[in-house]
Design a protein around this motif. Structure first.
Motif, short mmCIF file in Angstrom:
data_model
loop_
_atom_site.label_atom_id
_atom_site.label_comp_id
_atom_site.label_asym_id
_atom_site.label_seq_id
_atom_site.Cartn_x
_atom_site.Cartn_y
_atom_site.Cartn_z
N LEU A 70 0.84 -1.17 -0.14
CA LEU A 70 0.07 0.06 -0.11
C LEU A 70 0.74 1.16 -0.01
O LEU A 70 0.58 2.06 -0.81
N PHE A 71 1.89 1.18 0.94
CA PHE A 71 2.77 2.53 0.84
C PHE A 71 3.53 2.65 -0.45
O PHE A 71 3.87 3.95 -0.68
N LEU A 72 4.00 1.60 -0.91
CA LEU A 72 4.75 1.76 -2.37
C LEU A 72 3.79 2.34 -3.37
O LEU A 72 4.25 3.11 -4.18
N ILE A 73 2.43 1.75 -3.44
CA ILE A 73 1.38 2.52 -4.06
C ILE A 73 1.36 3.76 -3.97
O ILE A 73 1.37 4.86 -4.85
N LEU A 74 1.11 4.42 -2.80
CA LEU A 74 1.08 5.70 -2.35
C LEU A 74 2.08 6.64 -2.74
O LEU A 74 1.97 7.93 -3.16
N THR A 75 3.35 6.15 -2.36
CA THR A 75 4.46 6.92 -2.52
C THR A 75 5.27 6.72 -3.91
O THR A 75 6.29 7.74 -4.14
N ASP A 76 5.09 5.65 -4.51
CA ASP A 76 5.77 5.48 -5.83
C ASP A 76 7.38 5.32 -5.51
O ASP A 76 8.27 5.65 -6.22
N PHE A 77 7.54 4.83 -4.24
CA PHE A 77 8.91 4.62 -3.65
C PHE A 77 9.64 3.53 -4.47
O PHE A 77 9.29 2.21 -4.44
N LYS A 78 10.81 3.80 -4.99
CA LYS A 78 11.76 2.55 -5.81
C LYS A 78 13.18 2.90 -5.05
O LYS A 78 13.51 3.84 -4.76
N LEU A 79 13.68 1.45 -5.16
CA LEU A 79 15.09 1.66 -4.38
C LEU A 79 16.19 1.04 -5.24
O LEU A 79 15.93 0.08 -5.89
N LEU A 80 17.26 1.75 -5.73
CA LEU A 80 18.46 1.58 -6.33
C LEU A 80 17.93 1.52 -7.96
O LEU A 80 19.01 1.85 -8.79
N LEU A 81 16.75 0.85 -8.25
CA LEU A 81 16.72 0.95 -9.85
C LEU A 81 15.27 1.58 -10.44
O LEU A 81 14.39 1.57 -9.28
N ASP A 82 15.17 2.30 -11.12
CA ASP A 82 13.84 2.99 -11.51
C ASP A 82 12.78 2.33 -12.35
O ASP A 82 11.86 2.92 -12.83
N ASP A 83 12.68 1.02 -12.38
CA ASP A 83 11.77 0.33 -13.03
C ASP A 83 11.09 -0.87 -11.96
O ASP A 83 11.33 -0.51 -10.83
N TRP A 84 10.42 -1.64 -12.36
CA TRP A 84 9.79 -2.52 -11.69
C TRP A 84 10.70 -3.12 -10.60
O TRP A 84 10.09 -3.63 -9.37
N ARG A 85 11.70 -3.43 -10.94
CA ARG A 85 12.86 -4.25 -9.99
C ARG A 85 13.06 -3.31 -8.84
O ARG A 85 13.28 -3.67 -7.63
N GLY A 86 12.98 -1.79 -8.94
CA GLY A 86 13.09 -1.17 -7.69
C GLY A 86 12.00 -1.05 -6.73
O GLY A 86 12.35 -1.13 -5.56
#
Length: 126
Positions: A70-86
Protein backbone atom coordinates in the motif's frame (compact mmCIF):
# COMPACT_ATOMS: atom_id res chain seq x y z
CA UNK A 1 25.85 9.30 -4.41
CA UNK A 2 23.61 12.00 -3.00
CA UNK A 3 20.58 10.33 -4.64
CA UNK A 4 21.43 7.01 -3.00
CA UNK A 5 21.70 8.71 0.40
CA UNK A 6 18.29 10.29 -0.20
CA UNK A 7 16.79 6.87 -1.10
CA UNK A 8 18.24 5.27 2.04
CA UNK A 9 16.85 8.09 4.15
CA UNK A 10 13.44 7.54 2.55
CA UNK A 11 13.78 3.82 3.25
CA UNK A 12 14.31 4.28 6.97
CA UNK A 13 11.63 6.96 7.29
CA UNK A 14 9.01 5.14 5.20
CA UNK A 15 9.50 1.97 7.26
CA UNK A 16 8.31 3.86 10.38
CA UNK A 17 4.64 4.30 9.37
CA UNK A 18 4.62 0.79 7.91
CA UNK A 19 5.77 -0.60 11.25
CA UNK A 20 3.29 1.60 13.10
CA UNK A 21 0.29 0.45 11.04
CA UNK A 22 1.31 -3.22 11.10
CA UNK A 23 1.93 -3.18 14.87
CA UNK A 24 -1.27 -1.29 15.66
CA UNK A 25 -3.50 -3.65 13.68
CA UNK A 26 -1.85 -6.84 14.95
CA UNK A 27 -1.22 -5.92 18.61
CA UNK A 28 -2.99 -2.89 20.00
CA UNK A 29 -6.22 -2.81 21.97
CA UNK A 30 -8.08 -0.65 19.45
CA UNK A 31 -8.17 -3.59 16.99
CA UNK A 32 -8.68 -6.32 19.60
CA UNK A 33 -12.18 -7.43 18.52
CA UNK A 34 -11.47 -7.64 14.77
CA UNK A 35 -8.14 -9.36 15.54
CA UNK A 36 -9.84 -11.93 17.80
CA UNK A 37 -12.36 -12.58 15.03
CA UNK A 38 -9.50 -13.12 12.56
CA UNK A 39 -7.66 -15.40 15.01
CA UNK A 40 -10.77 -17.54 15.39
CA UNK A 41 -11.37 -17.70 11.62
CA UNK A 42 -7.71 -18.51 10.98
CA UNK A 43 -8.09 -21.58 13.21
CA UNK A 44 -11.58 -22.80 12.35
CA UNK A 45 -12.27 -22.13 8.66
CA UNK A 46 -12.03 -25.21 6.46
CA UNK A 47 -10.43 -23.86 3.28
CA UNK A 48 -6.70 -23.25 3.65
CA UNK A 49 -6.86 -20.03 1.61
CA UNK A 50 -9.49 -18.58 3.95
CA UNK A 51 -7.49 -19.56 7.06
CA UNK A 52 -4.36 -17.92 5.64
CA UNK A 53 -6.29 -14.79 4.64
CA UNK A 54 -7.50 -14.26 8.21
CA UNK A 55 -4.09 -15.17 9.64
CA UNK A 56 -2.39 -12.29 7.83
CA UNK A 57 -4.30 -9.84 10.07
CA UNK A 58 -2.86 -11.46 13.20
CA UNK A 59 0.83 -11.64 12.25
CA UNK A 60 2.80 -8.38 12.14
CA UNK A 61 5.36 -9.84 9.73
CA UNK A 62 2.72 -11.06 7.28
CA UNK A 63 0.62 -7.93 7.55
CA UNK A 64 3.64 -5.67 7.06
CA UNK A 65 4.00 -7.02 3.50
CA UNK A 66 0.53 -5.79 2.59
CA UNK A 67 1.01 -2.47 4.35
CA UNK A 68 4.28 -2.08 2.45
CA UNK A 69 2.53 -2.70 -0.88
CA UNK A 70 0.00 0.00 0.00
CA UNK A 71 2.77 2.47 0.90
CA UNK A 72 4.68 1.66 -2.30
CA UNK A 73 1.55 2.48 -4.30
CA UNK A 74 0.96 5.69 -2.33
CA UNK A 75 4.54 6.94 -2.52
CA UNK A 76 5.86 5.41 -5.77
CA UNK A 77 9.06 4.63 -3.83
CA UNK A 78 11.71 2.61 -5.66
CA UNK A 79 15.09 1.60 -4.34
CA UNK A 80 18.28 1.48 -6.45
CA UNK A 81 16.52 0.92 -9.81
CA UNK A 82 13.92 3.06 -11.56
CA UNK A 83 11.83 0.24 -13.03
CA UNK A 84 9.69 -2.56 -11.57
CA UNK A 85 12.77 -4.13 -9.96
CA UNK A 86 13.13 -1.01 -7.79
CA UNK A 87 9.67 -1.72 -6.35
CA UNK A 88 10.64 -5.30 -5.50
CA UNK A 89 13.88 -4.26 -3.84
CA UNK A 90 12.16 -1.43 -1.96
CA UNK A 91 9.34 -3.73 -0.86
CA UNK A 92 11.55 -6.33 0.75
CA UNK A 93 13.87 -3.72 2.25
CA UNK A 94 10.93 -1.84 3.77
CA UNK A 95 9.45 -5.04 5.22
CA UNK A 96 12.79 -5.96 6.78
CA UNK A 97 13.39 -2.54 8.32
CA UNK A 98 9.78 -2.19 9.49
CA UNK A 99 10.02 -5.58 11.21
CA UNK A 100 13.31 -4.58 12.79
CA UNK A 101 11.57 -1.48 14.16
CA UNK A 102 8.71 -3.63 15.48
CA UNK A 103 11.15 -6.03 17.15
CA UNK A 104 12.93 -3.13 18.83
CA UNK A 105 9.58 -1.71 19.91
CA UNK A 106 8.57 -5.07 21.39
CA UNK A 107 11.86 -5.42 23.28
CA UNK A 108 11.55 -1.88 24.64
CA UNK A 109 7.97 -2.46 25.81
CA UNK A 110 8.98 -5.76 27.38
CA UNK A 111 11.84 -4.08 29.26
CA UNK A 112 9.48 -1.34 30.51
CA UNK A 113 6.94 -3.89 31.75
CA UNK A 114 9.70 -5.87 33.47
CA UNK A 115 11.05 -2.74 35.15
CA UNK A 116 7.57 -1.70 36.35
CA UNK A 117 6.99 -5.18 37.76
CA UNK A 118 10.33 -5.15 39.58
CA UNK A 119 9.52 -1.74 41.06
CA UNK A 120 6.12 -2.99 42.25
CA UNK A 121 7.73 -6.04 43.87
CA UNK A 122 10.34 -3.90 45.60
CA UNK A 123 7.72 -1.46 46.85
CA UNK A 124 5.46 -4.23 48.14
CA UNK A 125 8.37 -5.77 50.09
CA UNK A 126 9.02 -2.54 52.01
Amino acid sequence: MEELLFEVLWLFILALPIACVAWTVTHEEVFKEPRNFCVEKSKTCKPLVVRKFFYLFTCEYCFSHYVTILFLILTDFKLLLDDWRGYIIAGFALVWIANTYMSLHFLLRQAIVKEKTEIQVLESNK
